[in-house]
Design a protein around this motif. Structure first.
Motif, short mmCIF file in Angstrom:
data_model
loop_
_atom_site.label_atom_id
_atom_site.label_comp_id
_atom_site.label_asym_id
_atom_site.label_seq_id
_atom_site.Cartn_x
_atom_site.Cartn_y
_atom_site.Cartn_z
N SER A 114 11.16 -40.15 53.72
CA SER A 114 11.25 -38.70 53.92
C SER A 114 12.30 -38.30 54.94
N ILE A 115 12.84 -39.26 55.68
CA ILE A 115 13.82 -38.95 56.73
C ILE A 115 15.04 -38.19 56.20
N PRO A 116 15.64 -38.55 55.05
CA PRO A 116 16.80 -37.79 54.57
C PRO A 116 16.50 -36.30 54.36
N THR A 117 15.31 -35.98 53.84
CA THR A 117 14.94 -34.58 53.64
C THR A 117 14.75 -33.87 54.97
N ILE A 118 14.04 -34.50 55.89
CA ILE A 118 13.76 -33.87 57.19
C ILE A 118 15.05 -33.60 57.96
N ARG A 288 6.11 -23.68 61.87
CA ARG A 288 7.57 -23.74 61.76
C ARG A 288 8.11 -25.16 61.84
N ILE A 289 7.27 -26.11 62.30
CA ILE A 289 7.69 -27.52 62.28
C ILE A 289 7.85 -27.98 60.83
N GLY A 290 6.84 -27.66 59.99
CA GLY A 290 6.92 -28.01 58.58
C GLY A 290 8.06 -27.30 57.87
N ALA A 293 11.29 -29.02 58.72
CA ALA A 293 11.42 -30.29 58.00
C ALA A 293 11.83 -30.05 56.55
N ASP A 294 11.25 -29.03 55.92
CA ASP A 294 11.59 -28.73 54.52
C ASP A 294 13.05 -28.31 54.37
N TYR A 295 13.55 -27.58 55.36
CA TYR A 295 14.92 -27.08 55.28
C TYR A 295 15.93 -28.01 55.95
N GLY A 296 15.46 -29.10 56.56
CA GLY A 296 16.37 -30.08 57.14
C GLY A 296 17.11 -29.60 58.37
N VAL A 297 16.43 -28.84 59.23
CA VAL A 297 17.05 -28.36 60.46
C VAL A 297 16.24 -28.83 61.66
#
Length: 325
Positions: A114-118, A288-290, A293-297
């Motif tokens: 999941s690291i690339p998405t986060i 906002r943490i989630g 992570a979804d938007y990769g910022v």
């Protein structure tokens, strides 16, 4: 009288060939080629000769590549879904906030990368050069390597047995041109299985500076974290400390904090005290943490006013203190 079956030593999964029989003792075992399970195995003759118990020829290659990496930190969790990869990403971003600090993140969660998405780089690919594989860069001083960059589609399942996982982790360590790094943060899958044994085995000569263990407050997560800490002690990894994630809920509007996952047995703080490890801090839930992570910022950059950001930064400062940096 009840007969007790004598327990057999658990084989090192790195030394079990992919074509080995079910109860292979491992090529490094004294029973290699001699156990009942070895009968009929294609590797029996070479295992019985003792040749397989020599030093791993890959270790010097790993040691040479890791010589330019100052600090190597594992991020562990006993239970899945406790926010380990999210914490890894925030730790990497916090280290890289100093433009003079060269940081790398290695994602060895082979089946759930999941690291690339986060980090907002899921569409990138790995490129090879004469010096090895090049990490994918989030910014000039933050490089990443993950199996997620190598999949044809994000929906493709990775169905690998131990030897193939071990082989990819070895490539990440010896074939990736990490360059000179101040920190290499390794994101691991939940539990204590092939990937964990591989990273410990391959880095035993280069040295691991320590592990950060992530949990949530409820007992169902804490019981697995106890096993994770026990694993670290058995393989000789220093536990830098314990982080309690999802520790309360922060309302984005009024900033009030309330309990969602009640620490019925005392939570991470009591566990750290009972296990004799440092309690690095508690990160409250923030929706906002989630979203970040979804938007990769970077959550730390996007929401500097959040109590969770304050908690992250305090924890990261304690990690640096534990390392003497």
């Amino acid at each position: 009288m009840i007969a007790l079956q004598q327990s057999l030593p658990v084989p090192n999964t790195l030394s079990v060939p992919s074509n080995a029989p079910e109860h292979c003792p491992g090529t490094e075992s004294e029973l290699a080629g001699k156990a009942d399970a070895c009968a009929g195995c294609a590797n029996q003759e070479i295992c019985a000769s003792g040749q397989t118990r020599g030093p791993d020829p890959a270790l010097p290659l790993v040691r040479a590549r890791m010589a330019s990496v100052k600090r190597k930190i594992l991020v562990l969790s006993g239970k899945g879904g406790v926010g380990k990869s999210t914490f890894t990403a925030q730790l990497g971003w916090a280290f890289a906030a100093d433009e003079q600090t060269q940081t790398g993140i290695m994602d060895v969660d082979i089946c759930g990368p999941s690291i690339p998405t986060i980090l907002g780089i899921a569409s990138e690919q790995v490129h090879a050069s004469s010096s090895g594989w090049s990490p994918v860069y989030v910014q000039d001083n933050l490089g990443v390597m993950s199996v997620g960059f190598m999949l044809p589609s994000s929906r493709d399942a990775i169905m690998w047995r131990g030897p193939k996982k071990n082989g990819l982790i070895l490539q990440f360590l010896k074939d990736v041109d990490w360059g000179t790094l101040d920190y290499l943060v390794v994101d691991t899958p939940p539990g204590t299985s092939d990937e964990h044994l591989s990273i410990v085995q391959y880095l035993k000569e280069s040295g691991i500076d320590g592990a950060v263990v992530i949990t949530t407050p409820q007992e169902v997560a804490l019981q697995d974290v106890r096993r994770e800490i026990d694993f670290c002690r058995k393989v000789g990894i220093r536990v830098l400390g314990l982080v309690e994630n999802m520790s309360g809920f922060v309302c984005p509007s009024c900033k009030t904090e309330s309990q969602i996952f009640k620490p019925s047995t005392g939570g991470g703080r009591k566990l750290a005290r009972d296990m004799g490890v440092a309690f690095l801090g508690a990160v409250p839930l923030d929706p906002r943490i989630g979203k970040s992570a979804d938007y990769g910022v970077s959550f730390l950059d996007e929401y500097p006013d959040s109590p969770a950001t304050t908690a992250y930064l305090d924890i990261i400062e304690k990690i640096k203190q534990q390392l003497g940096d």
